[in-house]
Design a protein around this motif. Structure first.
Motif, mmCIF file in Angstrom:
data_model
loop_
_atom_site.group_PDB
_atom_site.id
_atom_site.type_symbol
_atom_site.label_atom_id
_atom_site.label_comp_id
_atom_site.label_asym_id
_atom_site.label_seq_id
_atom_site.Cartn_x
_atom_site.Cartn_y
_atom_site.Cartn_z
ATOM 1 N N GLU A 1 0.830 -1.218 0.000
ATOM 2 C CA GLU A 1 0.000 0.000 0.000
ATOM 3 C C GLU A 1 0.858 1.258 0.000
ATOM 4 N N GLN A 2 1.914 1.265 0.797
ATOM 5 C CA GLN A 2 2.778 2.444 0.859
ATOM 6 C C GLN A 2 3.536 2.660 -0.449
ATOM 7 N N LEU A 3 4.035 1.587 -1.039
ATOM 8 C CA LEU A 3 4.773 1.714 -2.290
ATOM 9 C C LEU A 3 3.872 2.163 -3.436
ATOM 10 N N THR A 4 2.625 1.705 -3.434
ATOM 11 C CA THR A 4 1.692 2.050 -4.510
ATOM 12 C C THR A 4 1.547 3.562 -4.664
ATOM 13 N N GLU A 5 1.682 4.292 -3.587
ATOM 14 C CA GLU A 5 1.584 5.753 -3.628
ATOM 15 C C GLU A 5 2.779 6.399 -4.336
ATOM 16 N N HIS A 6 3.850 5.648 -4.554
ATOM 17 C CA HIS A 6 5.096 6.234 -5.062
ATOM 18 C C HIS A 6 5.604 5.576 -6.339
ATOM 19 N N ILE A 7 4.743 4.850 -7.032
ATOM 20 C CA ILE A 7 5.186 4.194 -8.259
ATOM 21 C C ILE A 7 4.633 4.915 -9.475
ATOM 22 N N ALA A 8 5.285 4.707 -10.595
ATOM 23 C CA ALA A 8 4.851 5.305 -11.857
ATOM 24 C C ALA A 8 3.565 4.633 -12.336
ATOM 25 N N ALA A 9 2.813 5.340 -13.162
ATOM 26 C CA ALA A 9 1.528 4.837 -13.665
ATOM 27 C C ALA A 9 1.691 3.528 -14.436
ATOM 28 N N GLU A 10 2.842 3.322 -15.066
ATOM 29 C CA GLU A 10 3.041 2.107 -15.859
ATOM 30 C C GLU A 10 3.581 0.941 -15.028
ATOM 31 N N GLN A 11 3.537 1.080 -13.700
ATOM 32 C CA GLN A 11 4.023 0.026 -12.816
ATOM 33 C C GLN A 11 2.908 -0.479 -11.906
ATOM 34 N N VAL A 12 3.168 -1.619 -11.290
ATOM 35 C CA VAL A 12 2.258 -2.194 -10.309
ATOM 36 C C VAL A 12 3.084 -2.760 -9.157
ATOM 37 N N VAL B 1 6.879 -3.802 -10.574
ATOM 38 C CA VAL B 1 7.270 -4.234 -11.920
ATOM 39 C C VAL B 1 6.521 -3.410 -12.955
ATOM 40 N N ASP B 2 7.134 -3.251 -14.115
ATOM 41 C CA ASP B 2 6.456 -2.593 -15.233
ATOM 42 C C ASP B 2 5.273 -3.458 -15.654
ATOM 43 N N ARG B 3 4.126 -2.839 -15.888
ATOM 44 C CA ARG B 3 2.932 -3.582 -16.319
ATOM 45 C C ARG B 3 3.177 -4.338 -17.615
ATOM 46 N N SER B 4 4.079 -3.853 -18.441
ATOM 47 C CA SER B 4 4.375 -4.511 -19.718
ATOM 48 C C SER B 4 4.933 -5.920 -19.520
ATOM 49 N N ALA B 5 5.458 -6.222 -18.335
ATOM 50 C CA ALA B 5 5.982 -7.559 -18.064
ATOM 51 C C ALA B 5 4.888 -8.617 -18.157
#
Length: 181
Positions: A47-58, A82-86
């Motif tokens: 939850e904490q990391l989700t606030e600080h990741i780029a839109a193209e990541q999960v 990870v990049d969503r493209s993975a």
């Protein structure tokens, strides 16, 4: 057997529910997924990391393998960014180069691998590696990967904020990592 052959074997294994298979030191190792006591800190960290990741990541703890063919390894991280493209490719394993953060939660059976084997492999490629040492009640943030491993690290006790450098540039509240009591 070649790395690709070993990877196919790992992917085809019918492991018991709650277990994962990884390629570690050229061997197929089966170990349990996280212990129940790790779920609260895992969810807090995600939850904490989700606030600080780029839109193209999960940020997720989905049970997928990520391969590192140059060293013949494939790991199923406890939590990762990870990049969503993975997830756009066929197959059952992702490219380790798509990872920007990995967090491993130690157990008595995986502690040495998390601190040694995975530290060495991630330290050459993954920008941030968090070792959540459940036995020592500490979390270590490794950063600045190089061909010789990470060049920076910082350790704090559970309950102490942990700075996480770019590309996240945040501070993790580790109070949820403390044992319930």
């Amino acid at each position: 057997m070649s790395f690709e052959g070993m990877l196919r074997t790992v992917e085809e294994l019918d492991t018991l529910e709650g277990y994962k298979a990884e390629l570690i030191r050229g061997k197929i190792i089966v170990s349990p997924w996280l212990e129940l006591r790790c779920m609260r800190p895992t969810l807090s960290l995600r939850e904490q990391l989700t606030e600080h990741i780029a839109a193209e990541q999960v940020a997720t703890h989905a049970p997928f393998l990520f391969s590192f063919p140059s060293v013949g390894r494939a790991y199923g991280p406890d939590l990762y960014v990870v990049d969503r493209s993975a997830f756009l490719t066929e197959g059952r394993h992702g490219d380790g180069e798509a990872l920007s953060l990995v967090a491993e939660f130690t157990s008595t059976s995986t502690r040495d691998v998390d601190w040694q084997e995975k530290l060495q492999v991630y330290g050459q490629l993954v920008p941030v590696y968090l070792v959540v040492d459940m036995q020592a009640e500490e979390i270590t943030c490794f950063s600045d990967p190089s061909p010789h491993g990470y060049r920076a690290h910082r350790t704090v006790s559970f309950g102490t904020p942990l700075p996480v450098p770019a590309p996240f540039s945040c501070e993790i509240d580790t109070t949820a990592f403390l044992p319930a009591g």
